[in-house]
Structures are given as C-alpha cells and as structure tokens.
Design a protein around this motif. Structure first.
Motif, PDB file in Angstrom:
ATOM      1  N   ASP A  83       0.591  -0.978  -0.296  1.00 24.89           N
ATOM      2  CA  ASP A  83       0.397  -0.292  -0.028  1.00 24.89           C
ATOM      3  C   ASP A  83       0.643   1.435  -0.379  1.00 24.89           C
ATOM      4  O   ASP A  83       0.430   2.499  -0.725  1.00 24.89           O
ATOM      5  CB  ASP A  83      -0.649   0.062   0.766  1.00 24.89           C
TER       6      ASP A  83
ATOM      7  N   VAL B 295       1.338   4.197  -3.246  1.00 22.51           N
ATOM      8  CA  VAL B 295       0.918   5.948  -2.634  1.00 22.51           C
ATOM      9  C   VAL B 295       1.749   6.069  -2.412  1.00 22.51           C
ATOM     10  O   VAL B 295       1.358   7.459  -3.859  1.00 22.51           O
ATOM     11  CB  VAL B 295       0.959   6.191  -1.154  1.00 22.51           C
TER      12      VAL B 295
ATOM     13  N   GLU C 239      -4.270   1.751  11.437  1.00 23.25           N
ATOM     14  CA  GLU C 239      -3.659   0.204  10.635  1.00 23.25           C
ATOM     15  C   GLU C 239      -3.002  -0.594  11.360  1.00 23.25           C
ATOM     16  O   GLU C 239      -4.381  -1.791  11.094  1.00 23.25           O
ATOM     17  CB  GLU C 239      -2.245   0.721   9.571  1.00 23.25           C
TER      18      GLU C 239
ATOM     19  N   ARG D 118     -10.610   1.246   7.060  1.00 26.42           N
ATOM     20  CA  ARG D 118      -9.448   0.751   6.427  1.00 26.42           C
ATOM     21  C   ARG D 118      -9.529   2.358   5.400  1.00 26.42           C
ATOM     22  O   ARG D 118      -8.700   2.224   4.619  1.00 26.42           O
ATOM     23  CB  ARG D 118     -10.015  -0.246   5.306  1.00 26.42           C
TER      24      ARG D 118
ATOM     25  N   THR E 163      -7.925   5.111   7.101  1.00 27.40           N
ATOM     26  CA  THR E 163      -6.377   4.904   7.392  1.00 27.40           C
ATOM     27  C   THR E 163      -5.917   5.380   5.673  1.00 27.40           C
ATOM     28  O   THR E 163      -4.773   6.356   5.420  1.00 27.40           O
ATOM     29  CB  THR E 163      -6.175   3.233   7.863  1.00 27.40           C
ATOM     30  N   GLU E 164      -6.376   4.488   4.824  1.00 32.14           N
ATOM     31  CA  GLU E 164      -5.774   5.012   3.505  1.00 32.14           C
ATOM     32  C   GLU E 164      -5.664   6.154   2.404  1.00 32.14           C
ATOM     33  O   GLU E 164      -5.032   6.945   2.554  1.00 32.14           O
ATOM     34  CB  GLU E 164      -6.346   3.597   2.454  1.00 32.14           C
TER      35      GLU E 164
ATOM     36  N   ARG F  62      -3.014   8.044   4.732  1.00 34.68           N
ATOM     37  CA  ARG F  62      -1.584   7.608   4.462  1.00 34.68           C
ATOM     38  C   ARG F  62      -1.763   8.780   3.408  1.00 34.68           C
ATOM     39  O   ARG F  62      -0.319   8.910   3.207  1.00 34.68           O
ATOM     40  CB  ARG F  62      -1.523   6.414   4.758  1.00 34.68           C
ATOM     41  N   ALA F  63      -2.142   8.574   2.696  1.00 37.72           N
ATOM     42  CA  ALA F  63      -2.287   9.376   0.751  1.00 37.72           C
ATOM     43  C   ALA F  63      -1.736  10.421   1.130  1.00 37.72           C
ATOM     44  O   ALA F  63      -1.284  11.371   0.831  1.00 37.72           O
ATOM     45  CB  ALA F  63      -3.738   8.899   0.282  1.00 37.72           C
TER      46      ALA F  63
ATOM     47  N   MET G 226      -8.055   9.647  -2.788  1.00 41.94           N
ATOM     48  CA  MET G 226      -8.586   8.109  -2.057  1.00 41.94           C
ATOM     49  C   MET G 226      -8.939   8.491  -4.574  1.00 41.94           C
ATOM     50  O   MET G 226      -9.608   7.948  -5.154  1.00 41.94           O
ATOM     51  CB  MET G 226      -9.671   8.094  -1.891  1.00 41.94           C
TER      52      MET G 226
ATOM     53  N   LYS H 192      -7.837  -1.428  -4.300  1.00 39.79           N
ATOM     54  CA  LYS H 192      -7.995   0.992  -4.215  1.00 39.79           C
ATOM     55  C   LYS H 192      -9.461   1.180  -4.493  1.00 39.79           C
ATOM     56  O   LYS H 192     -10.133   2.299  -4.089  1.00 39.79           O
ATOM     57  CB  LYS H 192      -6.806   0.709  -4.896  1.00 39.79           C
TER      58      LYS H 192
ATOM     59  N   THR I 268     -12.272   0.933  -1.752  1.00 39.10           N
ATOM     60  CA  THR I 268     -12.136   1.703  -0.750  1.00 39.10           C
ATOM     61  C   THR I 268     -11.971   3.135  -0.805  1.00 39.10           C
ATOM     62  O   THR I 268     -12.837   3.671  -0.306  1.00 39.10           O
ATOM     63  CB  THR I 268     -10.322   1.200  -0.383  1.00 39.10           C
TER      64      THR I 268
ATOM     65  N   TYR J 292     -14.826   5.496   0.522  1.00 40.65           N
ATOM     66  CA  TYR J 292     -14.616   6.563   1.218  1.00 40.65           C
ATOM     67  C   TYR J 292     -15.488   8.397   0.514  1.00 40.65           C
ATOM     68  O   TYR J 292     -16.086   8.779   1.310  1.00 40.65           O
ATOM     69  CB  TYR J 292     -12.830   7.500   0.748  1.00 40.65           C
TER      70      TYR J 292
END
Lengths: 599, 599
Positions: free
Chosen positions: B9, B13, B309, B352, B355-356, B359-360, B536, B562, B565, B569
């Motif tokens: 992941d 990114v 995470e 999830r 978090t993603e 993180r991005a 996202m 991806k 998710t 989002y």
C-alpha cells in the motif's frame, strides 16, 4: 461535589415534552404527577450525590477482585447498596404488592439516570436486578414471584442475567448450556456462562441467576431455549437460605472500564449439576428474555445519557477553572478560563446538546411505555407500545454511541490533564465503551430496528412518527423567531431523509438484505438523531412559550439555555442527518464491494 | 504475527500519488527511487514486525515505572532500541555528515508509520529524538551539532522536548522556567517541566533535553522565550560523559494509554541550577521550537495512521476467525465468520478508508516537504512549502481524530471481547486518545489552519488546492466507470463546501473571530477529509489505469480493492463534508449563544 443531578432539566422534559400530567391521569399512577416527581427526584439526587457518586473513582482505582471463588467489591459498595435498597430505590417501578413503590417508568428512568451518573459500575447491580424482577413478573409462577421478588426489592438478594457463552454472544441460537429434567420437577443445569454482570459479589446474601439453557431433547436454534431460575443458594420452604447451589464463579474479567462491576465467568454443574427451576414454559425462554432485555436495553440507553451528563459536568468544571490563553476576540485583557474559547464552547455545547436530546427522547419513550401499560383504551395502549418499541433500539443505540463521543470530548476539553488517570475524565471514556456493546451491540439494535421495527410493518410506525414530526415543523414555521425558523429547516431536511430511508428499508429488506443491513447502523443513528432533534424542537417552543408568559417561578436564563441548546442541536447535529440518507440509500454497494479476501 | 507492515500500500501511494520518481529527481535524493524505497521498506517491515511489535502488549501490561529518580522501561525496550539505532533507523532522514542516511521524508514517513504501528510507546523515543536533532540542525552551532547529533543518531543518547509547565500548556507565553546567564557563557536553568515524553529512561546513556526558558530580564510573552540544551549528563570536551546535571525526574504520570512511554515531571535547578547552553539567539526559542514542532506534528499525524492500521489489522483478524450468526442474505447454510455481516464490513471499510485516506494525504505531504527542501527552483520550493504547511495541521488533526474513531470501531468489531484488556483491541483505543492532545490539541491545529494557513494569505493556498481538486474532478468526469462518476459527484460537493468555508474564514477571521474559531475544528476536519478524499480519487484513477494496461506484476485484486475503498470513502466519508459547511458558515451563533454562566 463531583455530580449534581440535573433535576430541573429532568422536570422540564417531564412536563413540557413527556406529558407527566397525562401519565398521572392513567389508572394506578394518580399520585405520580409533577409534584411527586419533583419530591422523588430531589430525594434521589441527594442520595446519589452524597452516597453513590463519591464511590465512583474509588471503584475504578480499587475494583472488584476475585479470590478462591469469592468476589470482593470496592470498599463502600456494600454499605451504599444497603442504603439504596432501604431508601426504596430498588423497588421504585415495581408493584406495591411485592414491596415496591409502583411509580411509572417516567420517574424511574430519571432516577436511574442519576444513580448511573453517580456510579455506573454500582448502578449495574440494581439494573440487572430490575431485569430479573421483570422476567419473573412476566413469566414466573405466583410462588416464584413471592419467593424471589420481595427479597430482590428489599436488597437482600440481587439478580443476574445469564445469556452469553463463549460461542454464543449476539447469536443466542448457539447456546449450549444443558438442562436435565429431574423427577421432582426441577432441572440440573450444566454449562459455562460468560460476561455475567454481578454474577458473583458480596453485596447481598443471595444471587438469583436467570439462565438460558437448552432442555435435553429440545429443538435446535432459538426455539429450543428455556429460562431457569438458578439461585446461588437454594431457598428453603420458609424463605430462608438453604444449600449452596452448584454454580460457581471461576474468574472475573480484567476490563477497559466499569472495573468495579464484577463480570463473572460462571460454571454450572461441575459438581453434579446446578439446581434450576423452569420459568414459564419450556422453549419459550428467549421470548421472556426479550421482555427483560428490552427493559435492559432501555436502561443501558439511560446509562449512556447518565455517563454523558457526568462527563459534561466534569468538563464544564475544568473549563471554568483552567486559565489558558487570551480569548480570540480580545474580550479579556489577559489569559482567561478556557470556557471563553469558542472551540471549548463548541465541544461543551456538543456534549450538552447530545445529552439533552437523548434524555428527551428517552423520557418521552418512558411516558409511552407507561401509557402502553396503563392506558384504559386498547388502541392507545397499542399505539404507545408500538412507539415505545420503535424507540428502544434508538434510545439504546444512539445514547450509547453518543456517550462515547461525549466522554471523548470530555477528555479533550481537559487537554493533557484528560489523559492522566487521576483527573477522572478518562474513566468516563473507558466506562462508556461497554455501553455500545452489552445488551446487544449497536449493530444488534440496528437489526432490531430494521427487522422487527421497520420492515415487519412496512414502515407504518416510522411513517406515523414522521407525520408527527412534520406537524412540529408546521408549528415551528408559524413562529417568527430565528431559532424556530432555523430549526424548522433542519428538522424538515432530517425528516425527509428519514422518510426516504424508511421507504428504502421497508421496500428492500427482503429483496436486498445486504444492501439494507449495510446501512442499518447509519439508519439507527439518523433515525435517533431525527427523533431526538424533534424533541429539542419541541423544547425550544415550550421554552419560548414560557418566556412569552412568564410565571412567578420562571427562570429566564434556564429557558434561554434550552433555546440555545436546541438551536445548536439543529445547526450542528441534526443537520448531519441528510448525508446519512445518501450513504444508506446510495452507498450500500460501496460497503460490500471489497472481496472478503481483500480485507 | 500481530502486525504486517502494509508495504505494498505504501509503495502504491508513493508511486501513484506522491510522485516518488519526482522526489528521486531532486538533487541529493538521486538514489531514493521506488527500488530503494521498496528495499528500505521491506527491511523496516521485517525489523518492526519481528522485534518491535511483540513488545507492544508487554509495554501496556508492564509499563515504565519510577523509583528513586530512575525510570525503568518495559523489559525488552532497551535491547530493541539498541537494534533500532544499529539498524540505522534513527538516522534515516538525517544528514550523512552526522552518520545519517539522508533519505527523503517520503521514505522516512513510511518507516515511521511502521514503528508506530508496531509499538507507539516505543516509537515515541525516536520521534522525540528526531525533534531534538532537527532543532539542533536548525539553530545549533557547528560545535553543538557535532557534539550531540552523531550520538543521537547512533542511539547512544536520546532527545526530549521540554515545553509544558503546569500553567503553560497550549499557551507557551506563560512559560516561567528561568535561565540565568553565567560568566562562562552557559546558563543556570530553574523550573518545572511536565509531560516530558521519555524525559527520563534507561534506554540510552544520556538524554539531550531541549528546554524552553526565559532569560532573566527577557520580554514577557512568547517574545522572551529562549531554547537551551540541558543534557542529563554534561559532556566533556572529548565527548565523554561528565557530571550529572541538575535536572531530575521527580515522578512519571499514570496515564490512560501509551503506558510504556514514560511521561516525566522534570525539576530543573533544585540543587543550584541545571547547566544549559543557549541554542541560536536569545528570545528566538519559540521560533526554533516551531520548526521542531511542525516536524513533530507531522510525526504525530503519522502515529494516528499507524495506530489506525494496527487496529484495522487486528479487527480484520478477529472478523475472519469469530463465527457468529448466519449471514442475512442466506449465503451460507449456517453461522459464518462475522466478516460476512454487512455491518462488520461497514465498520472495517470505515477503518480501512480512513487509514488509507490519511496515509495518502500524509505521504503526498512528505513529498512536498522534500521538494520544498531540495527542488532547484525557488518558486517550486516556495509552492511546495506552502502546500506542505497547509497540510501539516490537517495531517495532525484529521489523522489523530480518525485514529480514535478507528480504534473505537476496532473494539466494536470485537464485541464483548473488545472490552476485555487481554484481547488487546482496547489498548489501541486508550493509546489513540493522546494523539489528538499532544503536540497541540486538535483545536490548536485548527487555530494554526485558520490563522497562519488561511487568513494570513487570504485563502490563496487553500484556493490553489481547490483548483487542483477541481482538475481531478474533471478527470473523473471524463471516465465512464460508475466509481469515477460517483466520486466526481462527492468530490465536487466537498470541494465547493471547502471553497465556501475558505471564503468565510479568509473574510471573517479579523472581523468576527468568535464566529470563525467556533468552526475552526470542523473546518480542519472537512478540509482534511476533502484533501484525503481527493487523494483517494487519484488512487481510484491510478488503479483503473493499471487495470486497463496490466503489467506482468499487476495485482488485480489489490487494484480492485483500491477502487472499492475509494468508492467507500466517497459515499460514506467524503459525502459528510457539505453538512460541515453549513455548521461552520451558518452555525457559529449557535456555538456562542449560551451564556457562560448557563453551562
């Protein structure tokens, strides 16, 4: 004083929103008017503020502990429980025939909030005992009722509910505890029950365990579950205590919160079988347990409100005392109490509005329960019952989820101090987390809302509520105040979103269960928020009315606070409802799109 | 294994969103391309999964303890820290001149996430040491740098940041610690510092305290604060350790979470004065500290992502194993793993996606930081710096607030088991709560966003970001997929709401500060959500592109995840942004309407 019971707020809701005058017009509740409520609440406040609240922090520091099969509770708990029972608080809502006070749920709910605000770990013992009493009132024989209920009301004995097993949590169909019929009509019980709140303790002489078990040969699944009384000590014919029963506590849990409340693992039948007595008919245990659980779910919702109130009070106290930074508007020449900072006020208003909204919803629900039981007219009883049953998952689900948010904001208001355990704010956060889990997680409440409360009647009860909300919108629109106009806009948008979701749920549950259940918790949250917001709108109008025609005892500041809090609810909480509609109605695919192996 | 680093992941990114190829084209980072990143991340994953993660639960059960002025850390921490330093992880982002690896922040941020996921209490020691190193790199003399930095990079010594005093938390203008100039150019330091993370411990030979204090006679307020090095042991001219300095730990805090990380109260100068050495110029201490704090704030944002995470991984593991109830769609003949239940999937998807998304945003911010420092073109440096600085309060504020929600959902997925401490899910909830408090509460981040990052430039940077988002919307609309069409709708609505709020903040901060600051935290949350959602959306398109032109190593399931998710989002998180606009722009009055005495 660490807790002040919000008696005035409670009486305002009872009078202006829950219709206590109407409750007092019901047969059996003639003495339960506003004056009685005020007197009971004042007394209840005094007891809980003075006796129970000071033990809360002590219970966290010095929790119940287990040794050699015995549980010793926090110093002071035993004595406080004796006083609780002697004061008549355990019997408040129970029939006078068994030593209770026979007061309506409306008054009981307010008193229950107080003891839970004062000390949630302590309050769990009476809460579970209430559940056991209700189960026996529902399905026990007259002999069982006479044997057990008066002793539980006078505090000599307490009750517990034994449902969960390691493999059977939310899914009670997986219960394996076994009941073997005996020649004398009793049963021998064998099995392991976990998460049994006050399943073992030293605050009473006996514990009346109510236990779900499967009679040998019963059908599989939920249709083969029966309910048993399994007392810690068997009871002799004269009511005195007899032999120790074969149910033993083997450990208690080490938990995130409510540490003073012992959570027991109970082992049944390791020494030949625990003696149990069937309650009602075989295989109808789950049905009886649901009656008890509905009461308990309502009670857990009240715990959420109680916890939120206490967290709010603590945060306000800190915000008044803690001096840090000059206000951004320059209104003070130097650093001031953090209560002056807009973001601190936003946090406190969020806490306050959530608490008041859920309290109003819960007390309106309690009044409906009272009418459902005591109204002389069958149709009125049925309507009130349906309304109450619709509200129960919302009261349980929303009040507990919001209590977690409120407790977290309470820590946040304290800044770094909030993270230090001695401050006490963190305890509320730890305690709150159980509320959205026990007596059915929020998802289980949402299943109930979707299945039994919405899909089953095609959304009829939900639509009837929406119709009542729409009438309130009309009343708001007819008023010139900016507060009413703003609230009419927010409430209307929320109600329309609610109607859309009800139509979706009623229409799709059978055809597309995954799509509906993907949005079940958001549905619960948005329905609860809409109904709580509706009550806040009613409170706003009631406060305006009283301000327009002041009486000698009118408290202007109090009523203005009601208006301000309602306005906040509209602009900051209720206004989030329409977006939930989109997530539910348009967003179900996104919930289930990820392949199971990709998580 | 209790934690698996999400290397794939992170690399996705870095490549698709953060432009690691561009970072590797910057002078000094020529070796820091995707291959290097992959190698470093794999090594980092191995170390943290194998060595650091197993100590996390042990640290909670057996936290640091204080006795006679000494702090003993959890068994295993000292040895793991030695391995950490020997592995070169402390020097990852620091200059090769001092023994570091000189890698870009983009790679460091990913490695930092891993050690924090593995064990946040442990990771705080290197985090604070990084801060001390950066402060000395910024403002230390060459001698100070040579004396202290190599020892901190090789793990012989660690660093600490000493800002807070009992009366000076968010408001550093209230700092009272006193510095008295000495004839030899050093200072004697007197005062009390609280909440000092790793202010005392046994994991290194020496601790380099960086201390804010006021030189006698300095101006009042923030303009009279200077920064000092005050080592636990004085350092001889040859670099060996000399006398024990007069700074002593008098206690450590009993906290809700991060229990293994010692939080010290440090007493300076009780025995004649602690010897301190000025860093940079007198009275510019806050300025230097802010450089260090910006890095630390970014680092705390990464901690939020890291914690989320780990909580997600634990919840997924439980949801795969725990069998309870038959799926509502009847897709299994009997009870199945709870991962089949739509509400569990909704909770996991929420965890999830948050978090993603964060993180991005964080890794994109790290790449901007790298360009701001290393880009040959001055205008590009300035633009990247402005973008990075706008992101810092969002990365800190949103990632930490979401981590709390994610950790709470993690407990919820576990049901009753989540409330039992031995399960481990509750630790993440307890640990998470500090993140929204330390290094500036969410409100302090929001003040920064409103004041320095939005109002000061009239919203110029914010509008430039909105313009970039609009371009992404255009790209989404040009694609036929339902996912892109849905995302275009959500992103457009969020971006327009963001623009409205930026205009409100830029226009009203001076004239109506209370109104703007009443909505400062909601502004932060909605701005962060919009920008994370934008990333996202970019991830969604990148995944579609790769699926459309598959390579030999294309992982179809990974890319489809991806897309799923990102879609979640949009439909469940980003779609909540527009309602925040209303609360901020229309709801400020409701925040401040309640009279202070009515709380």
């Amino acid at each position: 004083m660490s807790y002040r019971a919000p008696v005035k707020d409670m009486l305002f809701v009872m009078k202006a929103l829950a219709g206590i005058d109407h409750v007092a017009s019901l047969p059996g509740y003639e003495d339960a008017g506003l004056d009685t409520a005020a007197a009971v609440l004042e007394e209840c406040a005094k007891f809980n503020e003075g006796v129970v609240a000071p033990l809360n922090w002590e219970g966290d520091r010095n929790p119940s502990f287990f040794k050699d099969g015995q549980v010793t509770t926090t110093p002071g708990f035993k004595e406080a429980f004796r006083q609780f029972a002697e004061g008549g608080w355990q019997g408040l809502q129970h029939p006078a025939d068994f030593g209770g006070q026979g007061l309506p749920k409306l008054i009981h709910a307010a008193c229950s909030e107080m003891v839970n605000s004062a000390n949630m770990s302590f309050a769990l013992c009476p809460l579970l005992t209430d559940g056991a009493i209700e189960a026996l009132l529902t399905a026990g024989t007259p002999e069982q009722q006479a044997t057990y209920i008066p002793k539980m009301i006078d505090g000599s004995w307490t009750g517990s509910m034994n449902l969960t097993e390691p493999q059977a949590g939310s899914d009670l169909s997986a219960v394996r505890t076994r009941a073997e019929p005996q020649p004398d009509g009793s049963y021998k019980i064998f099995g392991t029950k976990i998460y049994i709140t006050y399943g073992e303790h030293d605050m009473a002489e006996n514990i009346v365990h109510l236990v779900l078990a499967r009679v040998v040969g019963a059908p599989e699944g939920v249709k083969g579950i029966s309910l048993f009384i399994c007392p810690k000590f068997l009871v002799n014919a004269d009511g005195s205590l007899g032999a120790r029963n074969d149910v033993h506590c083997v450990s208690i849990e080490h938990k995130l919160g409510i540490k003073a409340s012992p959570t027991a693992v109970l082992q049944y039948g390791d020494h030949g079988g625990a003696t149990g007595f069937l309650v009602g008919q075989e295989n109808r245990g789950l049905e009886y347990m649901f009656i008890m659980m509905n009461a308990a779910r309502y009670g857990v919702g009240v715990q959420g409100i109680a916890l939120a109130e206490r967290a709010y009070q603590k945060a306000v106290g800190y915000a008044r005392d803690r001096v840090q930074s000059r206000p951004v508007d320059g209104s003070l020449p130097k650093a001031g109490a953090i209560l002056h900072h807009p973001d601190v006020r936003r946090m406190l208003m969020t806490m306050r509005a959530h608490t008041e909204g859920c309290r109003a919803m819960a007390l309106v629900g309690a009044a409906a329960f009272d009418a459902a039981h005591a109204h002389p007219d069958a149709e009125a009883r049925q309507q009130n019952q349906a309304f109450y049953e619709f509200l129960v998952p919302l009261i349980k689900g929303l009040s507990t989820e919001m209590s977690l948010q409120v407790a977290s904001l309470g820590v946040q208001v304290h800044g770094g101090m909030g993270f230090i355990e001695e401050t006490g704010a963190a305890q509320y956060l730890r305690d709150a987390k159980i509320l959205a889990i026990y007596e059915g997680t929020t998802a289980i409440q949402a299943n109930d809302l979707v299945g039994r409360k919405t899909a089953r009647d095609g959304g009829a009860v939900a639509r009837a509520i929406a119709g009542q909300i729409e009438a309130t919108e009309g009343a708001l629109k007819a008023r010139p105040s900016a507060a009413c106009q703003a609230m009419a806009k927010r409430l209307g948008a929320a109600r329309r979103a609610f109607e859309d979701v009800v139509a979706f749920v009623a229409g799709q549950t059978k055809a597309s269960p995954n799509a509906v259940f993907a949005g079940s918790v958001p549905y619960l949250m948005m329905a609860g928020t809409t109904i709580a917001g509706w009550q806040m709108a009613r409170a706003l109008m009631a406060a305006e009315d009283e301000l327009a025609s002041p009486q000698a005892d009118t408290d202007t500041a109090f009523l203005q606070a009601k208006i301000a809090t309602a306005r906040f609810y509209g602009d900051h909480i209720l206004n989030k409802v329409p977006a939930e509609r989109d997530s539910i109605v348009e967003g179900a695919d996104a919930v289930t799109a990820l392949a199971l192996e990709s998580f």
